[in-house]
Design an enzyme around this catalytic site. Structure first.
Site, PDB file in Angstrom:
ATOM      1  N   GLY A 156       0.841  -1.194   0.000  1.00 37.21           N
ATOM      2  CA  GLY A 156       0.000   0.000   0.000  1.00 37.21           C
ATOM      3  C   GLY A 156       0.873   1.240   0.000  1.00 37.21           C
ATOM      4  O   GLY A 156       2.053   1.175   0.376  1.00 37.21           O
ATOM      5  N   HIS A 180      -4.627   1.430   7.594  1.00 40.57           N
ATOM      6  CA  HIS A 180      -3.259   1.953   7.703  1.00 40.57           C
ATOM      7  C   HIS A 180      -3.074   3.145   6.752  1.00 40.57           C
ATOM      8  O   HIS A 180      -2.508   4.174   7.135  1.00 40.57           O
ATOM      9  CB  HIS A 180      -2.282   0.808   7.384  1.00 40.57           C
ATOM     10  CG  HIS A 180      -0.832   1.178   7.301  1.00 40.57           C
ATOM     11  ND1 HIS A 180       0.118   0.676   8.157  1.00 40.57           N
ATOM     12  CD2 HIS A 180      -0.149   1.990   6.436  1.00 40.57           C
ATOM     13  CE1 HIS A 180       1.306   1.173   7.846  1.00 40.57           C
ATOM     14  NE2 HIS A 180       1.175   1.963   6.790  1.00 40.57           N
ATOM     15  N   GLU A 181      -3.588   3.012   5.528  1.00 42.52           N
ATOM     16  CA  GLU A 181      -3.428   4.080   4.526  1.00 42.52           C
ATOM     17  C   GLU A 181      -4.298   5.301   4.846  1.00 42.52           C
ATOM     18  O   GLU A 181      -3.848   6.435   4.681  1.00 42.52           O
ATOM     19  CB  GLU A 181      -3.746   3.566   3.119  1.00 42.52           C
ATOM     20  CG  GLU A 181      -2.921   2.370   2.638  1.00 42.52           C
ATOM     21  CD  GLU A 181      -1.425   2.518   2.819  1.00 42.52           C
ATOM     22  OE1 GLU A 181      -0.933   3.661   2.875  1.00 42.52           O
ATOM     23  OE2 GLU A 181      -0.748   1.489   2.935  1.00 42.52           O
ATOM     24  N   CYS A 213       5.796  -0.223   7.493  1.00 46.48           N
ATOM     25  CA  CYS A 213       5.452   1.006   6.782  1.00 46.48           C
ATOM     26  C   CYS A 213       6.675   1.452   6.004  1.00 46.48           C
ATOM     27  O   CYS A 213       7.782   1.473   6.548  1.00 46.48           O
ATOM     28  CB  CYS A 213       5.020   2.086   7.775  1.00 46.48           C
ATOM     29  SG  CYS A 213       4.549   3.618   6.961  1.00 46.48           S
ATOM     30  N   LEU A 214       6.481   1.816   4.753  1.00 51.53           N
ATOM     31  CA  LEU A 214       7.603   2.244   3.912  1.00 51.53           C
ATOM     32  C   LEU A 214       8.226   3.532   4.427  1.00 51.53           C
ATOM     33  O   LEU A 214       9.365   3.837   4.096  1.00 51.53           O
ATOM     34  CB  LEU A 214       7.140   2.409   2.452  1.00 51.53           C
ATOM     35  CG  LEU A 214       6.665   1.107   1.791  1.00 51.53           C
ATOM     36  CD1 LEU A 214       6.081   1.382   0.411  1.00 51.53           C
ATOM     37  CD2 LEU A 214       7.802   0.096   1.697  1.00 51.53           C
ATOM     38  N   GLN A 262       3.175   9.902   1.368  1.00 50.12           N
ATOM     39  CA  GLN A 262       4.468   9.201   1.465  1.00 50.12           C
ATOM     40  C   GLN A 262       5.401   9.529   0.298  1.00 50.12           C
ATOM     41  O   GLN A 262       6.587   9.204   0.356  1.00 50.12           O
ATOM     42  CB  GLN A 262       4.256   7.680   1.555  1.00 50.12           C
ATOM     43  CG  GLN A 262       3.574   7.262   2.854  1.00 50.12           C
ATOM     44  CD  GLN A 262       3.377   5.766   2.929  1.00 50.12           C
ATOM     45  OE1 GLN A 262       2.425   5.237   2.385  1.00 50.12           O
ATOM     46  NE2 GLN A 262       4.298   5.077   3.578  1.00 50.12           N
ATOM     47  N   HIS A 316      -2.622   7.412   7.277  1.00 47.19           N
ATOM     48  CA  HIS A 316      -1.618   8.304   6.666  1.00 47.19           C
ATOM     49  C   HIS A 316      -2.266   9.611   6.197  1.00 47.19           C
ATOM     50  O   HIS A 316      -1.690  10.680   6.357  1.00 47.19           O
ATOM     51  CB  HIS A 316      -0.962   7.632   5.451  1.00 47.19           C
ATOM     52  CG  HIS A 316       0.203   6.747   5.771  1.00 47.19           C
ATOM     53  ND1 HIS A 316       1.337   7.195   6.420  1.00 47.19           N
ATOM     54  CD2 HIS A 316       0.436   5.431   5.508  1.00 47.19           C
ATOM     55  CE1 HIS A 316       2.202   6.191   6.541  1.00 47.19           C
ATOM     56  NE2 HIS A 316       1.679   5.105   6.003  1.00 47.19           N
TER      57      HIS A 316
END
Ligand code: GNR
Ligand code: NI
Length: 174
Positions: free
Chosen positions: A46, A136-137, A94-95, A51, A140
């Protein structure tokens, strides 16, 4: 398509709230395509626009396991309309927090309203990893990271390690 640079914590942009989009056009689709390429290359399942440094309410997701059977999902202005009372726990990564993972408890299912790649209104019921990933997204888009669900001690430890890691990367570059 082009790959973009992923923003790593700590960075103040990751704490900002992303803006709702007014229209879906080719320029926006180009950004979605870039986000998907960036996510696949990371690799991740994702990615939220913030990000890659863009404060727009955009998410790309692909939780498919096999590389040759891609099934990308593009969510514009996603809204979680209902969340189940039952919860599930996944090991999240998480990236923007490279190298750090933690078990996070979230509602097991959620219903999500969004605009798709073609500008059409959609609503889906998500469960399992997809439900966790969507939540999660969407976090963000509201400036929230999974470390915010951990104790302050654990969160501070992770952020400290990321600061140290960033300083070491700078030494190599300079
Ligand atoms: O690649 C990712 N894996 C992942 C695993 C469990 C729960 C959420 C995720 S999302 C993450 C990519 C990312 O940082 N998205 O914002
Ligand atoms: Ni993330």
């Amino acid at each position: 398509m082009s790959k973009r640079k992923i923003v790593i914590e700590p960075d103040p942009i990751l704490r900002k709230k992303s803006k709702t989009l007014e229209k879906v056009d080719d320029e926006l689709r180009k950004l979605l395509d870039d986000m998907l390429e960036t996510m696949y290359s990371a690799p991740g399942i994702g990615l939220a626009a913030v990000q890659v440094g863009i404060l727009k309410r955009l998410i790309v997701i692909d939780i498919s396991k096999e590389k040759d059977k891609k099934s990308p999902l593009f969510l514009i202005n996603p809204e979680i309309v209902t969340k189940s009372k039952t919860t599930s726990i996944y090991e999240e990564g998480c990236l923007s927090l490279p190298g750090h993972f933690a078990e996070i408890e979230r509602p097991a299912e959620c219903n999500v309203k969004y605009i798709d790649y073609h500008g059409k209104k959609k609503e889906i019921k998500a469960s399992g990893l997809l439900s966790t990933c969507i939540q999660h997204e969407v976090d963000h888009l509201n400036g929230v990271l999974f470390i915010d669900y951990l104790s302050k001690l654990k969160r501070d430890m992770i952020v400290k390690k990321l600061v140290k890691h960033k300083k070491e990367l700078n030494k190599i570059v300079l």
